[in-house]
Scaffold this motif. Structure first.
Motif, PDB file in Angstrom:
ATOM      1  N   GLY A 153       0.787  -1.230   0.000  1.00 53.88           N
ATOM      2  CA  GLY A 153       0.000   0.000   0.000  1.00 53.88           C
ATOM      3  C   GLY A 153       0.816   1.274   0.000  1.00 53.88           C
ATOM      4  O   GLY A 153       0.258   2.366   0.156  1.00 53.88           O
ATOM      5  N   PHE A 154       2.116   1.198  -0.183  1.00 57.71           N
ATOM      6  CA  PHE A 154       2.968   2.380  -0.229  1.00 57.71           C
ATOM      7  C   PHE A 154       3.139   2.822  -1.673  1.00 57.71           C
ATOM      8  O   PHE A 154       3.014   2.024  -2.594  1.00 57.71           O
ATOM      9  N   SER A 155       3.432   4.118  -1.848  1.00 63.46           N
ATOM     10  CA  SER A 155       3.643   4.604  -3.208  1.00 63.46           C
ATOM     11  C   SER A 155       4.919   5.444  -3.281  1.00 63.46           C
ATOM     12  O   SER A 155       5.252   6.174  -2.352  1.00 63.46           O
ATOM     13  N   LEU A 156       5.586   5.320  -4.417  1.00 59.77           N
ATOM     14  CA  LEU A 156       6.797   6.086  -4.696  1.00 59.77           C
ATOM     15  C   LEU A 156       6.373   7.523  -4.975  1.00 59.77           C
ATOM     16  O   LEU A 156       5.426   7.758  -5.707  1.00 59.77           O
ATOM     17  N   SER A 157       7.063   8.504  -4.367  1.00 57.77           N
ATOM     18  CA  SER A 157       6.631   9.895  -4.480  1.00 57.77           C
ATOM     19  C   SER A 157       7.841  10.821  -4.542  1.00 57.77           C
ATOM     20  O   SER A 157       8.899  10.521  -4.003  1.00 57.77           O
ATOM     21  N   GLU A 158       7.654  11.961  -5.196  1.00 58.79           N
ATOM     22  CA  GLU A 158       8.683  12.996  -5.219  1.00 58.79           C
ATOM     23  C   GLU A 158       8.710  13.776  -3.907  1.00 58.79           C
ATOM     24  O   GLU A 158       9.689  14.439  -3.586  1.00 58.79           O
ATOM     25  N   THR A 159       7.603  13.745  -3.171  1.00 58.92           N
ATOM     26  CA  THR A 159       7.536  14.366  -1.845  1.00 58.92           C
ATOM     27  C   THR A 159       7.188  13.275  -0.831  1.00 58.92           C
ATOM     28  O   THR A 159       6.052  13.183  -0.350  1.00 58.92           O
ATOM     29  N   PRO A 160       8.162  12.439  -0.486  1.00 57.00           N
ATOM     30  CA  PRO A 160       7.891  11.252   0.334  1.00 57.00           C
ATOM     31  C   PRO A 160       7.772  11.549   1.826  1.00 57.00           C
ATOM     32  O   PRO A 160       8.292  12.550   2.315  1.00 57.00           O
ATOM     33  N   ASP A 161       7.106  10.620   2.508  1.00 53.25           N
ATOM     34  CA  ASP A 161       7.044  10.661   3.963  1.00 53.25           C
ATOM     35  C   ASP A 161       8.339  10.107   4.559  1.00 53.25           C
ATOM     36  O   ASP A 161       8.763  10.527   5.631  1.00 53.25           O
ATOM     37  N   PHE A 162       8.930   9.140   3.869  1.00 47.85           N
ATOM     38  CA  PHE A 162      10.203   8.591   4.334  1.00 47.85           C
ATOM     39  C   PHE A 162      11.110   8.245   3.162  1.00 47.85           C
ATOM     40  O   PHE A 162      10.655   8.042   2.047  1.00 47.85           O
ATOM     41  N   LEU A 163      12.405   8.225   3.469  1.00 48.92           N
ATOM     42  CA  LEU A 163      13.423   7.885   2.477  1.00 48.92           C
ATOM     43  C   LEU A 163      14.021   6.522   2.816  1.00 48.92           C
ATOM     44  O   LEU A 163      14.083   6.139   3.978  1.00 48.92           O
ATOM     45  N   ILE A 164      14.469   5.823   1.786  1.00 48.88           N
ATOM     46  CA  ILE A 164      15.085   4.511   1.966  1.00 48.88           C
ATOM     47  C   ILE A 164      16.563   4.622   1.622  1.00 48.88           C
ATOM     48  O   ILE A 164      16.925   5.169   0.578  1.00 48.88           O
ATOM     49  N   ASP A 165      17.386   4.109   2.514  1.00 52.36           N
ATOM     50  CA  ASP A 165      18.826   4.048   2.288  1.00 52.36           C
ATOM     51  C   ASP A 165      19.237   2.580   2.324  1.00 52.36           C
ATOM     52  O   ASP A 165      18.792   1.832   3.195  1.00 52.36           O
ATOM     53  N   ILE A 166      20.055   2.164   1.370  1.00 53.98           N
ATOM     54  CA  ILE A 166      20.485   0.771   1.279  1.00 53.98           C
ATOM     55  C   ILE A 166      22.006   0.731   1.206  1.00 53.98           C
ATOM     56  O   ILE A 166      22.612   1.445   0.413  1.00 53.98           O
ATOM     57  N   LYS A 167      22.591  -0.119   2.053  1.00 52.52           N
ATOM     58  CA  LYS A 167      24.037  -0.332   2.034  1.00 52.52           C
ATOM     59  C   LYS A 167      24.265  -1.835   2.016  1.00 52.52           C
ATOM     60  O   LYS A 167      23.515  -2.591   2.630  1.00 52.52           O
TER      61      LYS A 167
END
Length: 171
Positions: free
Chosen positions: A66-80
């Motif tokens: 139920g999440f959507s990719l957005s230019e004005t997001p509620d949260f950011l994802i960081d991957i290492k």
């Protein structure tokens, strides 16, 4: 047919499975997070093709939740991620010794069996865009074949992301 093969491979890999550990900020209202995006300056530590595969699988799974990719997001994802080789633990011991009334010595030799295995650790962080603070993290570790086909790599990512997101949001 290709999807069926990937699904079967993913199910097989899920049974072997990755180890995933989770952590999150207590008291977080996870219902406020509906949209996401990725850090623009992210260095995942993977090849460009593996990064694309991981993003595609992650996007599909988040969309399912139920999440959507957005230019004005509620949260950011960081991957290492990082790759390493596990030490060989399988050895055969050959020994000689003395005992009883005699003075004796002993010799023992460890002979390694098999090859060391490649592993990959992937850390996925969810960071609140407004507060600029980490609120959820998953750390996964799984075996990794650097010579795997693209289909097998995608299947590994499918199984991994499925397992990682199975505990999000925490209950």
């Amino acid at each position: 047919m290709k999807i069926l093969k990937i699904t079967i491979i993913a199910l097989l890999l899920m049974s072997c499975g990755a180890t995933v550990n989770y952590d999150y900020e207590k008291g977080t209202d996870f219902t406020q997070y509906k949209t996401y995006n990725y850090y623009t300056d992210m260095n995942t530590g993977m090849s460009e093709l593996d990064t694309k595969r991981l993003f595609n699988v992650l996007n599909a799974n988040l969309k399912q939740k139920g999440f959507s990719l957005s230019e004005t997001p509620d949260f950011l994802i960081d991957i290492k991620s990082s790759e390493f080789q596990n030490n060989q633990r399988n050895t055969v011991g050959v020994g000689l010794g003395g005992g009883g009334r005699t003075i004796g010595g002993g010799i023992s030799v460890g002979i390694p069996i098999g090859q060391s295995k490649h592993s990959r650790q992937i850390i996925i962080d969810f960071v609140d865009e407004n507060k600029n603070s980490l609120f959820w993290q998953a750390v996964s570790e799984n075996s990794y074949n650097p010579n795997a086909t693209p289909e097998k790599r995608e299947a590994v990512f499918m199984a991994l992301v499925e397992k990682v997101l199975s505990k999000y949001p925490p209950k």
